[in-house]
Design an enzyme around this catalytic site. Structure first.
Site, short mmCIF file in Angstrom:
data_model
loop_
_atom_site.label_atom_id
_atom_site.label_comp_id
_atom_site.label_asym_id
_atom_site.label_seq_id
_atom_site.Cartn_x
_atom_site.Cartn_y
_atom_site.Cartn_z
N GLY A 66 -11.50 -9.31 -1.33
CA GLY A 66 -10.39 -9.89 -0.57
C GLY A 66 -10.01 -11.29 -1.03
N ARG A 126 0.82 -1.22 0.00
CA ARG A 126 0.00 0.00 0.00
C ARG A 126 0.85 1.26 0.00
NH1 ARG A 126 -5.45 -1.52 3.44
NH2 ARG A 126 -6.67 -1.67 1.54
N GLY A 133 -14.00 -3.04 0.50
CA GLY A 133 -15.35 -2.51 0.68
C GLY A 133 -15.73 -1.45 -0.34
N LYS A 177 -21.77 -16.43 0.00
CA LYS A 177 -23.18 -16.23 0.33
C LYS A 177 -23.89 -15.26 -0.60
CE LYS A 177 -22.84 -17.11 5.26
NZ LYS A 177 -22.94 -16.47 6.58
P1 ADP Z 1 -14.54 -11.95 -1.73
O1 ADP Z 1 -13.77 -11.82 -0.43
O2 ADP Z 1 -13.62 -11.93 -2.90
O3 ADP Z 1 -15.65 -10.94 -1.85
P2 ADP Z 1 -16.23 -14.03 -0.66
O4 ADP Z 1 -15.74 -13.74 0.72
O5 ADP Z 1 -17.62 -13.69 -0.99
O6 ADP Z 1 -15.23 -13.39 -1.75
O7 ADP Z 1 -16.11 -15.59 -0.97
C1 ADP Z 1 -14.97 -16.34 -0.73
C2 ADP Z 1 -15.28 -17.59 0.03
O8 ADP Z 1 -16.27 -18.38 -0.60
C3 ADP Z 1 -14.07 -18.48 0.16
O9 ADP Z 1 -13.75 -18.63 1.53
C4 ADP Z 1 -14.51 -19.80 -0.46
O10 ADP Z 1 -14.02 -20.92 0.22
C5 ADP Z 1 -16.00 -19.73 -0.33
N1 ADP Z 1 -16.64 -20.65 -1.26
C6 ADP Z 1 -16.68 -20.58 -2.61
N2 ADP Z 1 -17.33 -21.62 -3.13
C7 ADP Z 1 -17.74 -22.40 -2.11
C8 ADP Z 1 -18.46 -23.63 -1.99
N3 ADP Z 1 -18.92 -24.25 -3.07
N4 ADP Z 1 -18.68 -24.12 -0.76
C9 ADP Z 1 -18.22 -23.46 0.32
N5 ADP Z 1 -17.52 -22.30 0.30
C10 ADP Z 1 -17.28 -21.77 -0.91
#
Ligand code: ADP
Ligand code: MG
Length: 397
Positions: free
Chosen positions: A354, A36, A377, A197
């Site tokens: 992230g 950063r 964010g 989610k």
């Molecule tokens: P970002 O941080 O890039 O916004 P998220 O936090 O929404 O992404 O999603 C990342 C998480 O989603 C990871 O920890 C990954 O393990 C989980 N994940 C992705 N696909 C699955 C799955 N089929 N079952 C369980 N967890 C999953």
């Protein structure tokens, strides 16, 4: 793009208050990752080259409006000096007589760092008086902290309205990349949304179906959509209470002309564990005790062919449980394809989030993407179509 850049400002002999994000990880007072800090160096260098005096404003951690020595920016001075290759002075407050004197005695080519803005409780309240105290130290305001632009704070919002204001180089690069991806993109535009989610990304999905031609849904959130289509997902991560919402998104996409792509085949295991036994099945055939951990090879083929047809790609969220080998396969294959198309000049690719950044780095594809946002964010709020107060203030300045 209604904001100015450093090139639009007269900086010669001017004191330039630069809002930066230097929230680097510290272990026992030592910076363990200076990314950063290195990323703001071009802004500092360009201000000095134009005859200006950079005065850095930043928050560090969450001191909650109190002076806390372990969150003093003083600790970053040696790393800043190495990154900027010049003397960095430090003032123990971001407003007041001491800061004023340090700003006035700053020599050409040198930099002044002001103490953590969040040592003042007023900062996070976007207090105009605190902003006025900051404005008294400089002639020009430059915001180079896109990652803090989703917060309306004194140093990111109120201050921008008190001085001639512009974007720094990092903010400029970020805004230009995002504009190219969603503002006025070359079509077709494809969005990939994956991750854990649906509930955390509802607004994101809602905005994207209005704007993109193809929406590829992957990861755990795809399971919720499969449930909405009446499919069995066994013991997979899925938010069953979001099933109606997912169905509404599918229906709405139909009416906006956005094509939603869900996995047609899945990689199914019995437990959430690396290298655990697994098989590829049709999404019609997930067993009761099955756990979907990745998209299958036919799904990857379809995603790749959509990428080939697209001119613009925006990506947030991995397609599977990428932390566990081999359930990173779909994410890796899609990412490498996007990287190759970008390298060949056929695709503009922007990604952020992230876990997404971690996944794309692990795949080896990140370096070839047009732009990887590390803003977290702020990137997500921008993708959701929200106005970022720090950017809006620059536009109205
Ligand atoms: P970002 O941080 O890039 O916004 P998220 O936090 O929404 O992404 O999603 C990342 C998480 O989603 C990871 O920890 C990954 O393990 C989980 N994940 C992705 N696909 C699955 C799955 N089929 N079952 C369980 N967890 C999953
Ligand atoms: Mg995450």
């Amino acid at each position: 793009m209604g904001w100015k850049t450093l090139d639009d400002m007269d900086l010669n002999g001017k004191r330039v208050l630069v809002r930066v994000d230097i929230n680097v990880p510290l272990v026992d007072g030592v910076v363990t990752d200076s990314t950063r800090i290195r990323r703001i160096a071009p802004t500092v260098r360009d201000i000095i080259a134009a005859g200006g005096f950079p005065i850095l404003l930043a928050h560090f951690g969450r001191p909650g409006g109190e002076r806390r020595e372990n969150l003093s920016l003083n600790q970053l001075v040696p790393t800043l000096e190495r990154a900027f290759e010049t003397k960095v002075h430090f003032a123990a407050d971001c407003v007041g007589a001491g800061a004023k004197e340090a700003a006035e005695t700053l020599q050409p080519g040198e930099v002044l760092l002001l103490e953590n803005t969040r040592f003042h409780a007023a900062e996070t309240k976007n207090d105009p008086e605190l902003a006025a105290g900051m404005a008294a130290l400089g002639d020009v305001y430059c915001n180079d902290a896109f990652s803090a632009a989703h917060r309306a704070h004194s140093s990111t919002e109120a201050l921008a309205r008190l001085l001639p204001a512009c974007a720094g180089r990092l903010m400029q690069a970020e805004l230009e990349a995002l504009e190219a991806a969603l503002g006025a993109p070359e079509r077709p535009v494809t969005a990939v949304v994956g991750g854990a989610k649906v509930s955390t990304k509802l607004e994101l999905l809602g905005n994207l179906i209005e704007k993109v031609d193809y929406l590829v849904i992957g990861g755990g959130m795809a399971n919720t959509f499969l449930v909405a289509q009446g499919k069995n997902v066994g013991v997979s991560l899925a938010e069953r209470i979001m099933k109606d919402t997912a169905a509404e998104i599918l229906a709405k996409a139909d009416s906006t002309g956005c094509k939603i792509i869900l996995p047609s085949d899945i990689v199914v295991a019995k437990k959430f564990e690396a290298h655990t036994e697994h098989e590829v099945l049709s999404t019609e055939n997930c067993p009761e005790d099955g756990m979907i951990l990745d998209a299958g090879p036919a799904s990857v083929e379809q995603i790749i062919s959509i990428f080939e047809e697209s001119k613009t790609l925006i990506w947030n969220g991995p397609l599977g449980a990428f932390e566990l080998e081999p359930f990173d396969a779909a994410t890796n294959a899609a990412a490498l394809k996007a990287a190759a198309l970008t390298r060949a000049g056929l695709l503009t690719s922007v990604a952020g989030g992230g876990d997404t950044v971690a996944a794309l780095n692990a795949s080896g594809a990140a370096g070839d993407f047009t732009y990887i946002s590390t803003a977290g964010g702020a990137f997500l709020e921008w993708m959701e179509g929200k106005t970022l107060p720090g950017v809006a203030a620059l536009e109205q300045a």
